[in-house]
Write an enzyme that holds these catalytic residues in place. Sequence first.
Site, PDB file in Angstrom:
ATOM      1  N   CYS A 111      41.962  27.418  41.554  1.00  0.00           N
ATOM      2  CA  CYS A 111      42.488  26.270  42.297  1.00  0.00           C
ATOM      3  C   CYS A 111      43.951  26.532  42.653  1.00  0.00           C
ATOM      4  O   CYS A 111      44.572  27.434  42.097  1.00  0.00           O
ATOM      5  CB  CYS A 111      42.407  25.011  41.462  1.00  0.00           C
ATOM      6  SG  CYS A 111      40.789  24.728  40.760  1.00  0.00           S
ATOM      7  N   TRP A 150      38.551  24.838  43.393  1.00  0.00           N
ATOM      8  CA  TRP A 150      37.445  25.798  43.307  1.00  0.00           C
ATOM      9  C   TRP A 150      36.649  25.334  42.100  1.00  0.00           C
ATOM     10  O   TRP A 150      37.079  25.493  40.965  1.00  0.00           O
ATOM     11  CB  TRP A 150      38.002  27.210  43.108  1.00  0.00           C
ATOM     12  CG  TRP A 150      36.986  28.302  43.141  1.00  0.00           C
ATOM     13  CD1 TRP A 150      36.470  28.921  44.250  1.00  0.00           C
ATOM     14  CD2 TRP A 150      36.382  28.958  42.014  1.00  0.00           C
ATOM     15  NE1 TRP A 150      35.585  29.906  43.879  1.00  0.00           N
ATOM     16  CE2 TRP A 150      35.508  29.937  42.522  1.00  0.00           C
ATOM     17  CE3 TRP A 150      36.480  28.800  40.636  1.00  0.00           C
ATOM     18  CZ2 TRP A 150      34.749  30.775  41.698  1.00  0.00           C
ATOM     19  CZ3 TRP A 150      35.723  29.629  39.815  1.00  0.00           C
ATOM     20  CH2 TRP A 150      34.875  30.598  40.353  1.00  0.00           C
ATOM     21  N   ASN A 200      45.053  23.392  37.284  1.00  0.00           N
ATOM     22  CA  ASN A 200      44.416  24.660  37.618  1.00  0.00           C
ATOM     23  C   ASN A 200      44.097  25.345  36.302  1.00  0.00           C
ATOM     24  O   ASN A 200      44.967  25.448  35.448  1.00  0.00           O
ATOM     25  CB  ASN A 200      45.399  25.495  38.455  1.00  0.00           C
ATOM     26  CG  ASN A 200      44.890  26.892  38.739  1.00  0.00           C
ATOM     27  OD1 ASN A 200      43.692  27.138  38.671  1.00  0.00           O
ATOM     28  ND2 ASN A 200      45.800  27.796  39.051  1.00  0.00           N
ATOM     29  N   GLY A 201      42.848  25.782  36.111  1.00  0.00           N
ATOM     30  CA  GLY A 201      42.485  26.436  34.857  1.00  0.00           C
ATOM     31  C   GLY A 201      41.254  25.784  34.261  1.00  0.00           C
ATOM     32  O   GLY A 201      40.514  25.074  34.956  1.00  0.00           O
ATOM     33  N   GLU A 222      34.225  50.723  46.099  1.00  0.00           N
ATOM     34  CA  GLU A 222      35.105  49.817  46.833  1.00  0.00           C
ATOM     35  C   GLU A 222      34.518  49.463  48.200  1.00  0.00           C
ATOM     36  O   GLU A 222      34.551  48.302  48.623  1.00  0.00           O
ATOM     37  CB  GLU A 222      36.501  50.442  46.976  1.00  0.00           C
ATOM     38  CG  GLU A 222      37.511  49.593  47.725  1.00  0.00           C
ATOM     39  CD  GLU A 222      37.782  48.218  47.107  1.00  0.00           C
ATOM     40  OE1 GLU A 222      37.303  47.955  45.994  1.00  0.00           O
ATOM     41  OE2 GLU A 222      38.447  47.403  47.778  1.00  0.00           O
ATOM     42  N   LYS A 268      40.985  34.132  45.187  1.00  0.00           N
ATOM     43  CA  LYS A 268      41.870  35.294  45.213  1.00  0.00           C
ATOM     44  C   LYS A 268      42.313  35.702  43.822  1.00  0.00           C
ATOM     45  O   LYS A 268      42.399  36.871  43.499  1.00  0.00           O
ATOM     46  CB  LYS A 268      43.094  34.963  46.080  1.00  0.00           C
ATOM     47  CG  LYS A 268      44.090  36.101  46.230  1.00  0.00           C
ATOM     48  CD  LYS A 268      43.502  37.233  47.041  1.00  0.00           C
ATOM     49  CE  LYS A 268      44.441  38.395  47.214  1.00  0.00           C
ATOM     50  NZ  LYS A 268      43.724  39.603  47.673  1.00  0.00           N
TER      51      LYS A 268
END
Length: 616
Positions: free
Chosen positions: A2, A76, A102-103, A489, A611
Amino acid sequence: MCGIVGFVGKKQAAPVLLDGLSKLEYRGYDSAGLAVRNGEDEPVIVKAKGRLKDLAEKTDEGKAVFGGCGIGHTRWATHGEPSENNAHPHCSDDMNVVGVHNGIIENYQELKEKLQHHDYTFYSQTDTEVAIKLIDYYYKKYQVGPIDAIAKTMVRVRGSYAIAVMFKDYPGQIYVARKDSPMVIGIKDGQTYMASDVPAILKYTNQIYYIGNLEMARLDEGKVTFFNLDGDEVEKELVTIDWDAEAAEKGGYEHFMMKEIHEQPKVLEDTINSVVKKSGKSLEVDLTEIGITEEELKNVSDIVIAACGSAYHTGMVDQYVIEDLAKVPVRVELASEFRYRKPLLNPNTLVIVVSQSGETADTLAALREAKSRGNKVLAIVNVVGSSIAREADYVFQTLAGPEISVATTKAYSCQLVAGYILAIALAKAKGQLDEKKENELLTEMRSLPAKIEKILDEKERLQWFASKFSNVHDVFYIGRGIDYAICLEGSLKLKEISYIHSEAYAAGELKHGTISLIEDGTLVIGVLTQSGLFEKTVSNMVEVKSRGAYLCGVTSYGNYSLEDTADFSIYVPKTDEHFAASLAVIPLQLIGYYISVSRGLDVDKPRNLAKSVTVE
Ligand code: AGP
C-alpha cells in the site's frame, strides 16, 4: 505494497494527498481514500474502490474537501476484499482516531477479540481497523497523549506497519509510527509532508527525514518531532535527496517501463563510474564508497546471495561470474526460503542481499538472519536510506534513480553491474586477477551502455515480432549457464506484465519432463551468448523444433549459424561473456513490454502486483 501520504500546512491538503498518492499508485491499487481535517472540525473521509482517478473524481480533484491537515492511502488488499468498506482511512466509532496503514498486523484476530470484549464493533475485515481501534482503546483507558497511546499499541501488535493517525483532540497534527515498513517525512516552507516513498513528496521537497524502526513522530506545520518507544524525544538528521522530481515522471514516454528501459545506458554508466576509477592509465575498482576493504574480501571463504524475484535472478548471474572469476563458492537463495531454513553459514561467509527497494520483507529478514549469526552482510540496493541500506554492514548503492514501473528493468541492470564489479574486486583480492585483466574487464564493462544504446536503436523489429505473438498461451525460455539466468529474467518480464504463462528452463533439463508441453506453434526463446554452450543449446532447440515449436534465438553478432535452426534471430553486440546478461536481457525486456502493450494491458501497474513487497 500500500502507499500512504500525509500533509500538514497552509495549503489545501487533499490535492497534495491525491498528487502524492498518484506517485505511489504503483505500490498498490485496488482502492484509495483520504481523510482531511479543517481546523477543529471532524475529519471528512472519502473512499473509492478501483483506481485513484475514481477518488479524484469523487473529490473533484481534491477541491471538494477542505482543510490543511490530512492523510491518504492507496490499497493493495491483504485482509478483506478490495471494497470501499475495506479501503483506508479507518476510524474509531466516535472518530476519535482516524488512520491509514501500510503493512500487516499479524495478531489482529487476537487483538480484535480483546477489543470486542471491551464493546468495540468492527465494520471492515481489515487488520488496520483493529490497529486504529486499539490506539483509541489505550488512549481512552489510560487517558494518555497520542504518543503514549501509539507506543502502547506498538508494544502489543506483531507484524509490520507504517501508520499515520489523526486524533480528534489534536487538530493540525498527524502522528506516525513505523516498524519494518518504509516511511519518509519531508519539510519545506512551513509545510510538512509524509509518505511511504520519496517520489510521492519529491515534487514538494527534497529535504527528508528517515524515521527509524520502532520510532514515532508528531507532524505539525513545518515541524517534526521524533520519539522512541519510551516516548523520549530523539534527534534526526535532515537528508537532502538528489533525485529530481522529473526522474519520477514519464518524460514523454507512453509508459514508465519504456522510459526506464531507455534510461539503462545512463544509469549503468553512473553506477559503474561511482566505483570504477582511473589509477594511472588503468581502471580499477575503488571500494571506498562500499565500505569493504580488500583485506576483508581476501578473508571471504564463500558467498551466499539472498534476494527475491528479479534481484534473485541477478544473484544467479553473479553465481556464475563470481565463481568463474574469483574461484569463490557462491550459493544463491530465495530470501523467502533463506530466512526459515536455518542455512549453514561459515564464520567467513559473506552474505550479499540484493534489493531495488531496500524494503522487501523477505530480503530484510534474510539480512537480519545473517547478522544475527554474526555474518557480515553486503547490500546491493537502490533506494538511499531504505531499511536494507541502513542495516547492512557494507552498501553498494546502485544509481538507477527512482524506478516506478512494477516490472524492474533499469534497477535490475544496475544490480547486474554491481555484481560484476564485486566479482572483479573479489577476484583481485584473491589473487585470481592481475591489474591488466582487471583493466580489460572494466574497460569492456564501460562499453556496455553504448552497446545497449545500439540494441535500443533496433527495437522496431522486436515490436513487430511481439505483435505476432501477443496471443500465445505458453512461452518457454531456454539457455545454459549465464544464459539460463537471463532466461529466468526474460520469462518473469513476460509473465508479470502480459499475463502469458511462461517458464524458464535450463536448456538441458527440458527433456526430463517439460518437453511434453511443447506442441505446434509453442514459442520457445533460446538464449545463446556463451560460446562454449552454443552448440549444446542449439541441440536443445532442435529437439523442441521437431515437436512443433516456433524458435526465436538471442545471440551475439557473428553467430549467424543460429539462423539454420531459429525461425527468428535477435543479435546483440559482442561483449566479454561474463557480462552477456546485460545485453541479452534488453530484447527480452522489450519483447515483454511490446506484448503487454499489444494486449492492451496496464504495463506499469500489472494486476495483483506491487512494486515494493513489504509483507512476507
Ligand atoms: C520484478 O520485475 C519484480 N518487480 C520483482 O520480482 C522484484 O524484483 C522483487 O519483488 C524484489 O524487489 P526488490 O528488488 O525491491 O527487493
